[in-house]
Write a protein that holds these residues in place. Sequence first.
Motif, mmCIF file in Angstrom:
data_model
loop_
_atom_site.group_PDB
_atom_site.id
_atom_site.type_symbol
_atom_site.label_atom_id
_atom_site.label_comp_id
_atom_site.label_asym_id
_atom_site.label_seq_id
_atom_site.Cartn_x
_atom_site.Cartn_y
_atom_site.Cartn_z
ATOM 1 N N PHE A 167 0.844 -1.518 -0.073
ATOM 2 C CA PHE A 167 0.402 -0.080 0.041
ATOM 3 C C PHE A 167 0.811 1.193 0.123
ATOM 4 O O PHE A 167 0.736 2.289 -0.396
ATOM 5 C CB PHE A 167 -1.026 0.030 1.207
ATOM 6 N N THR A 168 2.185 0.937 0.155
ATOM 7 C CA THR A 168 2.870 2.115 0.974
ATOM 8 C C THR A 168 3.306 2.726 -0.372
ATOM 9 O O THR A 168 3.330 3.280 -1.070
ATOM 10 C CB THR A 168 4.146 1.950 2.069
ATOM 11 N N ARG A 169 4.138 1.187 -1.802
ATOM 12 C CA ARG A 169 4.240 1.656 -2.750
ATOM 13 C C ARG A 169 3.382 2.557 -3.414
ATOM 14 O O ARG A 169 3.378 3.324 -4.237
ATOM 15 C CB ARG A 169 5.099 0.506 -3.255
ATOM 16 N N LEU A 170 2.013 1.799 -3.700
ATOM 17 C CA LEU A 170 1.106 2.731 -4.577
ATOM 18 C C LEU A 170 0.773 4.109 -4.061
ATOM 19 O O LEU A 170 0.711 4.693 -4.834
ATOM 20 C CB LEU A 170 -0.448 1.612 -4.218
ATOM 21 N N ILE A 171 0.746 4.399 -2.997
ATOM 22 C CA ILE A 171 0.538 5.913 -2.292
ATOM 23 C C ILE A 171 2.228 6.480 -3.289
ATOM 24 O O ILE A 171 1.271 7.749 -3.646
ATOM 25 C CB ILE A 171 0.685 6.068 -0.680
ATOM 26 N N ARG A 172 2.809 6.162 -2.670
ATOM 27 C CA ARG A 172 3.775 7.011 -3.164
ATOM 28 C C ARG A 172 4.149 7.380 -4.381
ATOM 29 O O ARG A 172 4.007 8.344 -5.349
ATOM 30 C CB ARG A 172 5.423 6.249 -2.783
ATOM 31 N N THR A 173 3.762 6.182 -5.048
ATOM 32 C CA THR A 173 4.383 6.276 -6.575
ATOM 33 C C THR A 173 2.855 6.957 -7.288
ATOM 34 O O THR A 173 3.594 7.609 -7.904
ATOM 35 C CB THR A 173 3.876 4.727 -7.386
ATOM 36 N N HIS A 174 1.358 6.539 -6.766
ATOM 37 C CA HIS A 174 0.417 7.161 -7.821
ATOM 38 C C HIS A 174 -0.320 8.859 -6.831
ATOM 39 O O HIS A 174 -1.088 8.943 -7.887
ATOM 40 C CB HIS A 174 -0.603 6.189 -7.659
ATOM 41 N N VAL A 175 0.335 9.003 -5.360
ATOM 42 C CA VAL A 175 -1.099 9.328 -4.723
ATOM 43 C C VAL A 175 -0.242 10.603 -4.772
ATOM 44 O O VAL A 175 -0.830 12.228 -4.849
ATOM 45 C CB VAL A 175 -1.890 9.138 -3.937
ATOM 46 N N LEU A 176 0.899 10.449 -3.818
ATOM 47 C CA LEU A 176 1.607 11.399 -3.163
ATOM 48 C C LEU A 176 2.249 12.312 -4.214
ATOM 49 O O LEU A 176 2.032 14.169 -3.858
ATOM 50 C CB LEU A 176 2.909 11.073 -2.310
ATOM 51 N N PRO A 177 2.833 12.185 -5.969
ATOM 52 C CA PRO A 177 2.936 13.260 -6.278
ATOM 53 C C PRO A 177 1.723 14.352 -6.956
ATOM 54 O O PRO A 177 1.830 15.528 -7.005
ATOM 55 C CB PRO A 177 3.079 12.394 -7.471
ATOM 56 N N THR A 178 0.513 13.675 -6.916
ATOM 57 C CA THR A 178 -0.556 14.390 -6.446
ATOM 58 C C THR A 178 -0.971 15.535 -5.946
ATOM 59 O O THR A 178 -2.276 16.643 -5.486
ATOM 60 C CB THR A 178 -1.868 13.959 -7.451
ATOM 61 N N THR A 179 -0.948 14.498 -4.171
ATOM 62 C CA THR A 179 -2.053 15.303 -3.014
ATOM 63 C C THR A 179 -0.795 14.772 -1.535
ATOM 64 O O THR A 179 -0.454 13.821 -1.826
ATOM 65 C CB THR A 179 -3.270 14.348 -2.663
ATOM 66 N N PRO A 180 0.165 15.676 -1.617
ATOM 67 C CA PRO A 180 1.489 16.102 -0.603
ATOM 68 C C PRO A 180 0.727 16.317 0.604
ATOM 69 O O PRO A 180 1.563 15.504 1.537
ATOM 70 C CB PRO A 180 2.426 17.227 -1.339
ATOM 71 N N ASP A 181 -0.687 16.283 0.696
ATOM 72 C CA ASP A 181 -0.854 16.187 2.408
ATOM 73 C C ASP A 181 -0.887 14.877 2.374
ATOM 74 O O ASP A 181 -1.962 14.209 2.257
ATOM 75 C CB ASP A 181 -2.247 17.540 2.333
#
Length: 259
Positions: A194-208
């Motif tokens: 899950f961390t890999r998915l979030i780091r790769t696909h979510v955090l680049p567009t939602t840094p909060d």
Amino acid sequence: MAPDAAEAAGGPAAPDADLREYRAEELAGKAGITVRTLRFYRERKLLPEPRREGRIAWYNDHHLARLRTIAALLDRGHTLGGIAELIAAFEAGRDVGELLGLEGETPTRWSEETPVRLTPEELADYFADDVTAENLAASLALGYVAVDGDEVVHVSRRLLDASSALVAQGVPLASVLAAAREVRVHADELAELFTRLIRTHVLPTTPDVAAVVENLRPLAKGVIDAELSMAMDRRIRTELSRTELSRTELSSLPKEPTE
């Protein structure tokens, strides 16, 4: 009980202003034991050493709590040898700040677990005869429990309730803890996924990060619950099929001739 600088230099340890102190006779009276029994417990290393001023030994509320714990465990059928082993494991326990992640704690937590404070005798009530030095050491190593003064802190009410329910169903606590070690390995792998998915696909567009955690926590829980539920359905069907097959095989065996 760690000595202070004065004791390390050979002088008496300074009393803790927050703790009431007792002479041996007073402590024994409050604990409902004799002074002889008090000295016996001290000789067996069941009690920390008292603070000394000359020839006077000063005990405090920690000693009183320990004596009450010993009495409660004896009432529950534990032997003095078993209690000594429990105390040794108890004193080697992890610091509660480390257990709860209070040291260097990040502002955003995924976990919503509620810690539980227990006296050693309350812990014994949860698990009865399964409260052994080995099981306590295993729980400490897993990070399920830590020691805070005269109490035990369990990291999760849900895990505590689940463990005690399994023990009540007849599963030995040692087996529960062994299974927990295996679950921990798979949980870490799932967390990494899950961390890999979030780091790769979510955090680049939602840094909060806080918003990401709040939004994705229920989704991750839902995925895990659904997958585990379906996996259990598959396992139950397999076990039932094996049971039916075994019954069929048994029924097909030739019967012994009767006279």
